[in-house]
Design an enzyme around this catalytic site. Structure first.
Site, PDB file in Angstrom:
ATOM      1  N   SER A 227       0.847  -1.192   0.000  1.00  0.00           N
ATOM      2  CA  SER A 227       0.000   0.000   0.000  1.00  0.00           C
ATOM      3  C   SER A 227       0.880   1.238   0.000  1.00  0.00           C
ATOM      4  O   SER A 227       2.048   1.183   0.421  1.00  0.00           O
ATOM      5  CB  SER A 227      -0.905   0.017   1.234  1.00  0.00           C
ATOM      6  OG  SER A 227      -1.521   1.267   1.415  1.00  0.00           O
ATOM      7  N   TYR A 240      -1.841  -0.340  10.233  1.00  0.00           N
ATOM      8  CA  TYR A 240      -1.934  -0.800   8.845  1.00  0.00           C
ATOM      9  C   TYR A 240      -0.645  -0.494   8.080  1.00  0.00           C
ATOM     10  O   TYR A 240      -0.088  -1.349   7.389  1.00  0.00           O
ATOM     11  CB  TYR A 240      -3.128  -0.126   8.180  1.00  0.00           C
ATOM     12  CG  TYR A 240      -3.306  -0.443   6.710  1.00  0.00           C
ATOM     13  CD1 TYR A 240      -3.805  -1.678   6.302  1.00  0.00           C
ATOM     14  CD2 TYR A 240      -2.983   0.503   5.732  1.00  0.00           C
ATOM     15  CE1 TYR A 240      -3.978  -1.960   4.955  1.00  0.00           C
ATOM     16  CE2 TYR A 240      -3.154   0.218   4.393  1.00  0.00           C
ATOM     17  CZ  TYR A 240      -3.658  -1.013   4.004  1.00  0.00           C
ATOM     18  OH  TYR A 240      -3.820  -1.285   2.665  1.00  0.00           O
TER      19      TYR A 240
END
Length: 394
Positions: A227, A240
């Site tokens: 990501s 995350y």
């Protein structure tokens, strides 16, 4: 005065230029014929250097023009070599996290191109699995695969091994991932950090290590879905982002180590896509309750209930700022799987370039300032609002 190019008048160098043009043209045509996608870009990249070279020869003379022309052909050829894709044939690919989002769309996309797809799902009887059964061909196989469950990973390996046998598995796409509850790192319970690491990092490591023997047989591809939050620090993504950063580093090291086996490794860093990873409203309520209940009293007082309850509104508005078109991500994965020379890192998504460039090219204080301005519309903790009010009164 401009003297237009004439190979007869320019002697051996002129004929050399013609020969290079012809060779380059044949190469481009062969490349376009072999590549199942991107033919329009190939033709553009083939015409530009030819026109540039001929113009330079006409205006600068044969010697200088030939040098410029050859340079432009070299640059263009390097680009064209990266667009050449291998034939799909009977290549088999395992995709984790195919219930929803990118994994679900990728399973459909690769199936439509003729791949033998093994779609790992968290719930084999769920709506995502049912949709894959309905929409895809008989080549697609569904696998019950919770990447945090070592037993399910082993069972999936045995089923895939039985089907691919001696040909091996061409690709593994570690896509399964969870977002958790986006909140300040201080507020997140340690369980959220552990959960993100278990799914986003350790799950991908478990799957990779288990299936590498099959990738070695085919000299295939390992693709890890990281990501943008794993490449640059972003507020509210401590858990995350840390897990995706670990996955990105794992991808880099494996790319170096597995190259001797002919296995190519790529990391995908998407940004700003609507995938449904943020979860459902019921999940948000549960995570919000867990977050608030586990906060020390002084921390809860400093942030204030208004700030804490406002975190969920961030989740509610997140999809509005995300792109529903997943094509850039799907094309990046396809390139990583089939390109003769795949990139080590892909960054699909329009929102990735500006913060990434600022993070890489500017001092950290400037990047922090840029991000703070981007987040300026977010609520302020109660203790900070109180101190600001007091300073204004004085």
């Amino acid at each position: 005065m401009i003297t237009f190019f004439n190979p007869t008048c320019n002697g051996p160098l002129g004929w050399l230029c013609v020969g290079i043009t012809a060779l380059f043209g044949v190469t481009v045509l062969c490349t376009a014929k072999r590549s199942p996608v991107g033919k329009e870009n190939i033709l553009v990249w083939s015409l530009l250097p030819v026109l540039l070279g001929l113009l330079c020869v006409a205006m600068l003379g044969t010697g200088v023009g030939l040098v410029v022309f050859c340079t432009s052909c070299l640059v263009s050829s390097m680009y064209l070599s990266s667009t050449v894709l291998l034939p799909v044939g009977d290549k088999a690919v395992l995709i984790t996290g195919s219930d929803t989002g990118i994994g679900h769309a990728l399973a459909k996309y690769l199936d439509s191109l003729g791949f033998v797809v093994f779609a790992g799902v968290l719930n084999k009887d769920g709506p995502g699995a049912k949709e894959l059964r309905r929409a895809c061909s008989q080549r697609l196989s569904l696998l019950q695969l919770d990447v945090t469950n070592a037993k399910q990973v082993k069972e999936a390996f045995l089923k895939v091994s039985e089907k691919v046998q001696n040909t091996g598995l061409w690709g593994v796409v570690n896509n399964a991932g969870i977002l958790g509850f986006p909140a300040d790192g201080e507020l997140l319970p340690v369980s959220t950090y552990r959960m993100c690491m278990e799914v986003n990092f350790f799950g991908a490591v478990e799957v990779s290590k288990t299936f590498l023997s099959l990738l070695r047989k085919s000299r295939g591809r390992l693709v890890n879905m990281s990501s943008m939050a794993g490449g640059i620090p972003l507020p509210r993504y401590a858990a995350y982002g840390a897990s995706k950063a670990a996955l990105a580093m794992f991808s880099g090291v494996m790319r170096q180590e597995l190259s001797k086996w002919g296995i190519k490794v790529a990391a995908i860093h998407p940004s700003g896509f609507r995938t449904g990873i943020q979860g459902t409203s019921d999940m948000w309520d549960k995570q919000e309750k867990e977050l608030i209940e586990n906060l020390p009293e002084d921390t809860r007082h400093a942030y204030g209930d208004e700030y804490l309850l406002g975190l969920k509104s961030y989740l509610l508005h997140m999809p509005a700022y995300c792109d529903a078109n997943l094509s850039p991500v799907l094309n990046a994965v396809l390139h990583a799987l089939l390109a003769k020379r795949p990139h080590g890192l892909y960054t699909p998504g329009k929102g990735a370039y500006l913060p990434l460039c600022i993070f890489c090219c500017f001092p950290l204080w400037f990047y922090d300032f840029f991000i703070s301005k981007m987040m300026s519309s977010q609520p302020v903790p109660r203790a900070l609002r109180t101190s600001e009010a007091e300073s204004k009164n004085h």
